[in-house]
Design a protein around this motif. Structure first.
Motif, short mmCIF file in Angstrom:
data_model
loop_
_atom_site.label_atom_id
_atom_site.label_comp_id
_atom_site.label_asym_id
_atom_site.label_seq_id
_atom_site.Cartn_x
_atom_site.Cartn_y
_atom_site.Cartn_z
N TYR A 102 43.42 27.62 53.34
CA TYR A 102 43.56 26.94 52.00
C TYR A 102 42.88 27.35 51.03
CZ TYR A 102 39.24 24.48 52.77
OH TYR A 102 37.82 24.10 53.05
N SER A 103 42.01 28.15 51.46
CA SER A 103 40.76 28.79 50.36
C SER A 103 41.07 30.23 50.24
CB SER A 103 39.25 28.60 50.99
OG SER A 103 39.19 29.32 52.14
N THR A 104 41.84 30.77 50.97
CA THR A 104 42.10 32.19 50.54
C THR A 104 43.69 32.46 50.03
OG1 THR A 104 43.27 32.30 52.81
CG2 THR A 104 40.95 32.81 52.71
N PRO A 105 43.74 32.69 48.61
CA PRO A 105 44.92 33.17 48.05
C PRO A 105 45.54 34.30 48.45
CG PRO A 105 43.37 32.34 46.50
CD PRO A 105 42.67 32.50 47.81
N ALA A 135 44.32 40.15 41.28
CA ALA A 135 42.77 40.18 41.31
C ALA A 135 42.05 38.82 42.10
CB ALA A 135 42.21 40.29 39.97
N GLN A 136 42.92 38.00 41.97
CA GLN A 136 42.54 36.46 42.69
C GLN A 136 42.90 36.49 44.27
OE1 GLN A 136 44.42 33.30 40.59
NE2 GLN A 136 43.16 33.63 38.67
N ALA A 137 43.47 37.49 44.91
CA ALA A 137 43.92 37.45 46.26
C ALA A 137 42.78 37.90 47.09
CB ALA A 137 45.37 38.47 46.32
N GLU A 155 31.63 42.02 44.30
CA GLU A 155 30.79 42.04 43.22
C GLU A 155 29.53 42.57 44.28
OE1 GLU A 155 31.02 42.35 40.06
OE2 GLU A 155 33.16 41.23 40.10
N PRO A 156 28.39 43.57 43.45
CA PRO A 156 27.27 44.02 44.14
C PRO A 156 26.64 42.76 44.76
CG PRO A 156 27.49 45.00 42.14
CD PRO A 156 28.55 44.02 42.08
N GLU A 157 26.46 41.56 44.38
CA GLU A 157 25.76 40.77 45.04
C GLU A 157 26.87 39.78 45.86
OE1 GLU A 157 27.57 39.14 41.10
OE2 GLU A 157 26.46 40.79 41.78
N SER A 158 28.21 39.91 45.96
CA SER A 158 28.80 39.49 46.75
C SER A 158 29.92 40.39 47.15
CB SER A 158 29.40 38.10 46.30
OG SER A 158 29.88 38.40 45.08
N PRO A 159 29.82 41.40 47.75
CA PRO A 159 30.88 42.31 48.31
C PRO A 159 31.93 41.77 49.33
CG PRO A 159 28.81 43.06 49.44
CD PRO A 159 28.50 41.86 48.38
N GLU A 160 31.33 40.89 49.93
CA GLU A 160 32.15 40.27 50.96
C GLU A 160 33.61 39.53 50.23
OE1 GLU A 160 29.39 37.09 49.96
OE2 GLU A 160 29.41 39.39 50.25
N ASN A 161 33.48 39.54 49.11
CA ASN A 161 34.54 38.57 48.20
C ASN A 161 35.67 39.79 48.07
OD1 ASN A 161 33.42 36.29 48.36
ND2 ASN A 161 32.21 36.29 46.50
N ALA A 162 35.84 40.96 48.44
CA ALA A 162 36.79 41.76 48.30
C ALA A 162 38.02 41.36 48.93
CB ALA A 162 36.32 43.14 48.72
N ALA A 172 32.46 55.11 44.97
CA ALA A 172 31.10 54.77 44.10
C ALA A 172 30.84 53.42 43.81
CB ALA A 172 31.54 55.48 42.85
N LEU A 173 31.84 52.38 44.34
CA LEU A 173 31.37 50.89 44.07
C LEU A 173 30.74 50.59 45.41
CD1 LEU A 173 34.82 49.90 42.62
CD2 LEU A 173 32.62 50.63 41.40
N PHE A 174 30.59 51.27 46.49
CA PHE A 174 30.04 50.63 47.61
C PHE A 174 28.43 50.06 47.59
CE2 PHE A 174 27.73 50.73 51.93
CZ PHE A 174 28.65 50.31 52.54
N PRO A 175 28.54 48.97 47.99
CA PRO A 175 29.14 48.45 49.22
C PRO A 175 30.43 47.50 48.80
CG PRO A 175 27.24 46.88 48.45
CD PRO A 175 27.37 48.16 47.68
N CYS A 176 30.95 47.47 47.70
CA CYS A 176 32.06 46.94 47.20
C CYS A 176 33.15 47.67 47.69
CB CYS A 176 32.14 46.71 45.78
SG CYS A 176 30.83 45.42 44.82
N GLY A 177 34.15 47.34 47.57
CA GLY A 177 35.31 48.03 48.04
C GLY A 177 36.46 47.33 48.60
N ILE A 178 37.76 47.76 49.14
CA ILE A 178 38.64 47.10 49.86
C ILE A 178 38.92 47.73 51.25
CG2 ILE A 178 41.18 46.90 49.77
CD1 ILE A 178 40.88 47.28 46.59
N ASP A 179 38.95 46.56 52.18
CA ASP A 179 39.51 47.08 53.53
C ASP A 179 40.85 46.92 53.68
OD1 ASP A 179 36.74 47.14 54.41
OD2 ASP A 179 36.50 44.92 54.53
N CYS A 180 41.48 47.93 54.49
CA CYS A 180 43.05 47.88 54.65
C CYS A 180 43.12 48.26 56.23
CB CYS A 180 43.56 49.28 53.98
SG CYS A 180 43.29 49.25 52.29
N TYR A 181 44.38 47.57 56.02
CA TYR A 181 45.14 47.67 57.58
C TYR A 181 46.46 48.33 57.43
CZ TYR A 181 41.75 44.51 59.87
OH TYR A 181 40.53 43.87 60.31
N PHE A 182 46.93 49.18 57.99
CA PHE A 182 48.22 49.93 58.01
C PHE A 182 49.00 49.41 59.12
CE2 PHE A 182 45.41 53.13 56.40
CZ PHE A 182 45.71 53.03 55.18
N VAL A 183 50.17 48.70 58.79
CA VAL A 183 50.96 48.13 59.99
C VAL A 183 52.26 48.71 60.27
CG1 VAL A 183 49.81 45.73 59.45
CG2 VAL A 183 51.70 46.27 58.25
#
Length: 213
Positions: A78-81, A108-110, A131-138, A185-196
């Motif tokens: 319920y908390s993950t768009p 941007a909200q997903a 964000e730099p203070e919360s990279p896990e929110n990617a 250049a944004l690390f530790p920010c960034g996007i994790d991907c899975y190819f399916v």
């Protein structure tokens, strides 16, 4: 016109139970198994990992690869768009019903996104990179591709890879790799991907460097 639009939005909030795609047979066991497989895929970038989830026989009716469907069922709540690149009513209903996750058209909200056609996928910078203070929110992306091992070979390096690994994902537009390199250049920010593809996937964490010509 406005009345019609309101009606359409209301209709889309109603889940069609008659054609609802079934989820896991054993929610706890299957979710845990898929979650472990997803962690393994990110821990060993470039390795092909099978998602052996007990999905119902009607699941393939949705235009979604089984590995991506199982992953969304295991991760979303319920908390993950969730953003769906293709407006697939059956898939959207299944995600909302089985996970409680809201669907969003705002990339941007997903928290999770499923892209069923890599060639027409939105640019990576339209998704949240944290964000730099919360990279896990990617955002975490699940991208449907033609093949996990029959494309142009590229060299991957980084944590979880001994020296280097050659990976040949087929079906991605060349711009994908350049857009991803720009996010480095944004690390530790960034996007994790899975190819399916089908019932298997390959993980590409933000920590992996891909050599692009």
């Amino acid at each position: 016109m406005h009345a019609v639009n309101r009606t359409n939005r209301t209709d889309r909030m109603i889940i069609d139970m008659a054609s609802l795609l079934p989820g896991f047979r054993d929610v706890v066991h299957d979710s845990q198994a898929v979650f472990r497989a997803l962690l393994d895929a990110l821990a060993r970038p470039g390795s092909i990992v099978s998602i052996d989830a007990a999905l119902g026989e009607t699941a393939p009716r949705a235009r979604v690869q089984r590995a991506a469907f199982a992953s969304l069922l295991a991760l979303a709540d319920y908390s993950t768009p969730v953003y769906l690149h293709d407006d697939d009513r059956a898939l959207g209903d299944a995600v909302r019903f089985h996970t409680g996750a809201p669907l969003t058209a705002n990339r941007a909200q997903a928290v999770f996104a499923y892209v069923n056609d890599a060639r027409t996928m939105p640019s990576l910078d339209s998704f949240a990179a944290g964000e730099p203070e919360s990279p896990e929110n990617a955002a975490t992306l699940f991208i449907q591709v033609d093949s996990l091992d029959a494309g142009t070979p590229l060299t991957w390096r980084g944590p979880g890879i001994r020296e280097a690994r050659t990976v040949a994902i087929d079906g991605l537009p060349p711009r994908f790799w350049h857009e991803r390199a720009a996010l480095a250049a944004l690390f530790p920010c960034g996007i994790d991907c899975y190819f399916v593809a089908g019932g298997s996937l390959v993980g590409l964490p933000r920590t992996t460097h891909v050599e692009v010509n």
